[in-house]
Design a protein around this motif. Structure first.
Motif, short mmCIF file in Angstrom:
data_model
loop_
_atom_site.label_atom_id
_atom_site.label_comp_id
_atom_site.label_asym_id
_atom_site.label_seq_id
_atom_site.Cartn_x
_atom_site.Cartn_y
_atom_site.Cartn_z
N GLU A 1 16.75 -17.38 -11.69
CA GLU A 1 16.97 -17.49 -10.24
C GLU A 1 16.47 -18.83 -9.70
N ILE A 2 15.42 -19.38 -10.32
CA ILE A 2 14.89 -20.68 -9.89
C ILE A 2 15.75 -21.80 -10.45
N MET A 3 16.07 -21.72 -11.74
CA MET A 3 16.86 -22.78 -12.38
C MET A 3 18.26 -22.90 -11.78
N ASP A 4 18.79 -21.79 -11.26
CA ASP A 4 20.13 -21.81 -10.68
C ASP A 4 20.14 -22.18 -9.20
N ALA A 5 18.98 -22.49 -8.63
CA ALA A 5 18.92 -22.82 -7.20
C ALA A 5 19.67 -24.10 -6.83
N PRO A 6 19.59 -25.20 -7.62
CA PRO A 6 20.33 -26.41 -7.23
C PRO A 6 21.84 -26.19 -7.23
N HIS A 7 22.53 -26.91 -6.36
CA HIS A 7 23.99 -26.83 -6.29
C HIS A 7 24.62 -27.42 -7.55
N VAL A 8 25.85 -27.05 -7.81
CA VAL A 8 26.57 -27.56 -8.99
C VAL A 8 26.64 -29.09 -8.94
N GLY B 1 24.09 -30.96 -9.07
CA GLY B 1 22.85 -31.49 -8.51
C GLY B 1 21.88 -31.96 -9.57
N LEU B 2 22.05 -31.50 -10.81
CA LEU B 2 21.22 -31.93 -11.93
C LEU B 2 22.11 -32.61 -12.95
N GLY B 3 21.50 -33.47 -13.78
CA GLY B 3 22.27 -34.10 -14.85
C GLY B 3 21.87 -35.54 -15.09
N GLY B 4 22.72 -36.27 -15.78
CA GLY B 4 22.45 -37.66 -16.14
C GLY B 4 23.34 -38.03 -17.32
N THR B 5 23.66 -39.29 -17.44
CA THR B 5 24.63 -39.73 -18.45
C THR B 5 24.25 -39.31 -19.86
N TYR B 6 22.97 -39.53 -20.22
CA TYR B 6 22.56 -39.28 -21.60
C TYR B 6 21.87 -37.93 -21.80
N GLY B 7 21.61 -37.19 -20.74
CA GLY B 7 20.84 -35.96 -20.86
C GLY B 7 21.46 -34.98 -21.84
N GLY B 8 20.69 -34.54 -22.84
CA GLY B 8 21.23 -33.64 -23.85
C GLY B 8 22.20 -34.34 -24.79
N ASN B 9 21.90 -35.59 -25.14
CA ASN B 9 22.73 -36.34 -26.08
C ASN B 9 22.99 -35.52 -27.34
N PRO B 10 24.20 -35.52 -27.88
CA PRO B 10 24.52 -34.64 -29.01
C PRO B 10 23.69 -34.90 -30.27
N VAL B 11 23.34 -36.16 -30.52
CA VAL B 11 22.52 -36.48 -31.70
C VAL B 11 21.11 -35.93 -31.51
N SER C 1 9.04 -37.61 -18.30
CA SER C 1 9.04 -37.94 -16.87
C SER C 1 10.25 -37.33 -16.17
N GLU C 2 11.42 -37.46 -16.81
CA GLU C 2 12.64 -36.90 -16.22
C GLU C 2 12.54 -35.38 -16.09
N ALA C 3 11.97 -34.74 -17.11
CA ALA C 3 11.83 -33.28 -17.06
C ALA C 3 10.96 -32.88 -15.88
N VAL C 4 9.82 -33.55 -15.72
CA VAL C 4 8.91 -33.22 -14.62
C VAL C 4 9.59 -33.46 -13.27
N GLU C 5 10.25 -34.59 -13.14
CA GLU C 5 10.90 -34.92 -11.88
C GLU C 5 11.97 -33.89 -11.52
N ASN C 6 12.74 -33.48 -12.52
CA ASN C 6 13.78 -32.49 -12.26
C ASN C 6 13.20 -31.11 -11.97
N ALA C 7 12.09 -30.76 -12.61
CA ALA C 7 11.45 -29.49 -12.30
C ALA C 7 11.03 -29.43 -10.84
N ILE C 8 10.55 -30.56 -10.31
CA ILE C 8 10.14 -30.60 -8.91
C ILE C 8 11.37 -30.52 -7.99
N LYS C 9 12.46 -31.18 -8.37
CA LYS C 9 13.70 -31.04 -7.61
C LYS C 9 14.13 -29.57 -7.54
N ILE C 10 14.05 -28.90 -8.67
CA ILE C 10 14.45 -27.49 -8.74
C ILE C 10 13.54 -26.63 -7.87
#
Length: 446
Positions: A307-314, A316-326, A127-136
C-alpha cells in the motif's frame, strides 16, 4: 574460475612502480574530489584477496565497502553476467521491460522482513534508494518532514547529504541542502555510558529520548518518515541498544509515520541475518538496499508494504538505468549463492572468530575502547589510553600500517576513530585470522 592464490604477498614496496605510474596519471586526469584510501591499483580480485598491478596480494577486510559479500568475481555471478551481456545490455525497463527486473523484485519481496504483500522498485545506488524511499513516504503520508539520526550516513546526493550527519568530507562546502530534514539522538551504547548505565543498555529508554526530540522539534503531524540504519555504517558501526529499534517502530506505527530501514550496508547476510532488522524482529515499512545486492554490479532497491510502495502515481518512480538487466542477473545469482551456500551462518562464524581475536586484543590494550558489531560487520573504537576520548591519529596510523603490510582495512566514525572490518563471506578462516594478526602487530608497533 579465478586461479588467484589466496595468500598475502608483498612483491614491492607500497605503492609499487606500476601503481605509482597510475597515481600520477590519476592526478592529471581525475577530479581532485575523488579520493583513494590505498595507493595501489587493482589488477585482479577473488575470494579474500585483492592483487594489484605490481603483483602484491592484499587480504581483503573491506569487500569494497560491503559490496563483494559473496567474494569478488564469484563464479555464479560471472557466469550470469556473461550470459546476460551476450543477450542484451540495456533496453530501459520503462520502455521495453524484461523478466530479470521482475525476478529481482520477486526475490526481494520474498526475503525482506515484512508482513503481508510487498512491492519493490529498482535503482542504481544506495543514495537513489534512500531518496526514492522518502519520495514514496511523502506521497503516502502527504507529510513533508523526515527524521534521521546522529552519526547517520545516507549518501551524497543533495537530499541524502542533508540526511547525513558528518560534515567533512561528505557535506562541507556543498550546501544549501534540502529542507524539512531533522535529526534525533541515536542509541550509542559505548558513548551513552557517560550518561549512565540505563541509557547505554536500555534501548527503550534511549528511544524515549529520541521520540521526545522528534515530538518537540518536528511533531508527528508533520513527519512523513523516520529513517535509520539498523547498524550505522560510516557513523562507526554503532549497534543500538536492544529495544531501541522496536520502540521507534511502535511509535511510527502509532503516528502514521513511515519507518524506513537503510540496509544499504547491513543487508544480504552481512550481519549474520539476511537483514539486520531481523535481529530484533523489526519489520520496517520500507527497506533500502544496495551494496551487497549484486556482488559489485550497480543496483539498489526499495522494498516495502504494497500500500505504501503503490502510493506514487504511474511513472512517478524510475530512471534510465534503474534495474539494469546485467545488474539484475548478478543480483539473482548473488541471492541464490547466499541461500544455497549458507552464507548467513557463515557470517555468524566470522563474527565468533573476529570477536574472539579482537576481544583478546582489547583485554591487552586499553587503546581499544570498544569492540562491537554483528556477523561480518565488526568494528573497534580507538581511544586515548584509559579514557573514552577518540584517537583519530592512532586510527589513521593503524590503517596505513595495515595497508603497508598487505591488509585492506577501512576507518569510519563521526570522530574518525573506528576501524571497521567487512571481510567477504568467502574468505578462509586462516586468511581472516592472519589479517587480524597483522593488525595486532601493527598496533603493538605503534
Amino acid at each position: 574460475m579465478s586461479t588467484l592464490e589466496q595468500s598475502r604477498y608483498l612483491a614491492t614496496e607500497i605503492p609499487g612502480p606500476r601503481s605509482q605510474a597510475l597515481i600520477d596519471r590519476k592526478v592529471a586526469a581525475v577530479s581532485r574530489g575523488i579520493g583513494n584510501t590505498m595507493p595501489v591499483y587493482t589488477a585482479r580480485a577473488f575470494g579474500g584477496i585483492v592483487e594489484d598491478v605490481d603483483g602484491n596480494r592484499f587480504i581483503d577486510l573491506g569487500s569494497g565497502i560491503a559490496v563483494t559479500t559473496i567474494g569478488n568475481a564469484a563464479p555464479q555471478v560471472v557466469e550470469a553476467v556473461q550470459r546476460q551481456v551476450a543477450e542484451f545490455t540495456h533496453t530501459c525497463f520503462m520502455i521495453t521491460p524484461y523478466e530479470g527486473y521482475v525476478a529481482v523484485a520477486e526475490a526481494l519481496n520474498r526475503i525482506t522482513p515484512g508482513g503481508g504483500e510487498q512491492r519493490s522498485a529498482l535503482f542504481n545506488s544506495g543514495s537513489e534508494a534512500v531518496e526514492n524511499a522518502i519520495k514514496i513516504a511523502r506521497t503516502y503520508t502527504r507529510k513533508p518532514a523526515v527524521v534521521s539520526f546522529d552519526h547517520a550516513y545516507h549518501g551524497r546526493t543533495n537530499l541524502t547529504m542533508a540526511l547525513t550527519a558528518k560534515s567533512m568530507p561528505y557535506k562541507h562546502g556543498f550546501g544549501p541542502f534540502a529542507p524539512e530534514i531533522y535529526r534525533a539522538p541515536l542509541s550509542y551504547p559505548f558513548r551513552d555510558a557517560e550518561f549512565g548505565k540505563e541509557m547505554a543498555t536500555d534501548g527503550q529508554w534511549a528511544a524515549k529520548r529520541a521520540v521526545s526530540v522528534i515530538e518537540k522539534q518536528v511533531g508527528a503531524d508533520n513527519l512523513a518518515a523516520v529513517l535509520i540504519e539498523p547498524i550505522q555504517g560510516e557513523g562507526g558501526f554503532i549497534v543500538p541498544a536492544d529495544g531501541f529499534l522496536p520502540a521507534l517502530l511502535e511509535w511510527c506505527r502509532d503516528n502514521n509515520v513511515v519507518f524506513i530501514a537503510d540496509e544499504v550496508q547491513t543487508g544480504f547476510a552481512r550481519t549474520g541475518a539476511m537483514f539486520a532488522c531481523e535481529h530484533e524482529g523489526v519489520e520496517p515499512d520500507l527497506i533500502c538496499t544496495a551494496k551487497g545486492i549484486a556482488d559489485g554490479m550497480p543496483l539498489s532497491a526499495v522494498t516495502g508494504r504494497a500500500e505504501i510502495m503503490d502510493a506514487p502515481h504511474v511513472s512517478g518512480l524510475g530512471g534510465t538505468y534503474g534495474g539494469n538487466p546485467v545488474a539484475c542477473a548478478a543480483a539473482l545469482a548473488t541471492i541464490d549463492t547466499i541461500e544455497s551456500e549458507g552464507l548467513v551462518e557463515r557470517a555468524r562464524q566470522i563474527e565468533t572468530l573476529m570477536k574472539d581475536r579482537l576481544g583478546r586484543l582489547q583485554a591487552e590494550d586499553d587503546r581499544i575502547g570498544d569492540v562491537r558489531g554483528r556477523g561480518a560487520m565488526i568494528a573497534m573504537e580507538l581511544v586515548k589510553p584509559g579514557t573514552t576520548e577518540p584517537d583519530a591519529e592512532l586510527t589513521m596510523k593503524l590503517c596505513v600500517g595495515c595497508h603497508m603490510a598487505g591488509v585492506i582495512v577501512l576507518s569510519c566514525g563521526t570522530f574518525g576513530n573506528v576501524l571497521r572490518f567487512l571481510p567477504p563471506l568467502a574468505i578462509a578462516d586462516d586468511l581472516l585470522l592472519e589479517g587480524l594478526d597483522v593488525l595486532a602487530q601493527v598496533l603493538k608497533d605503534l
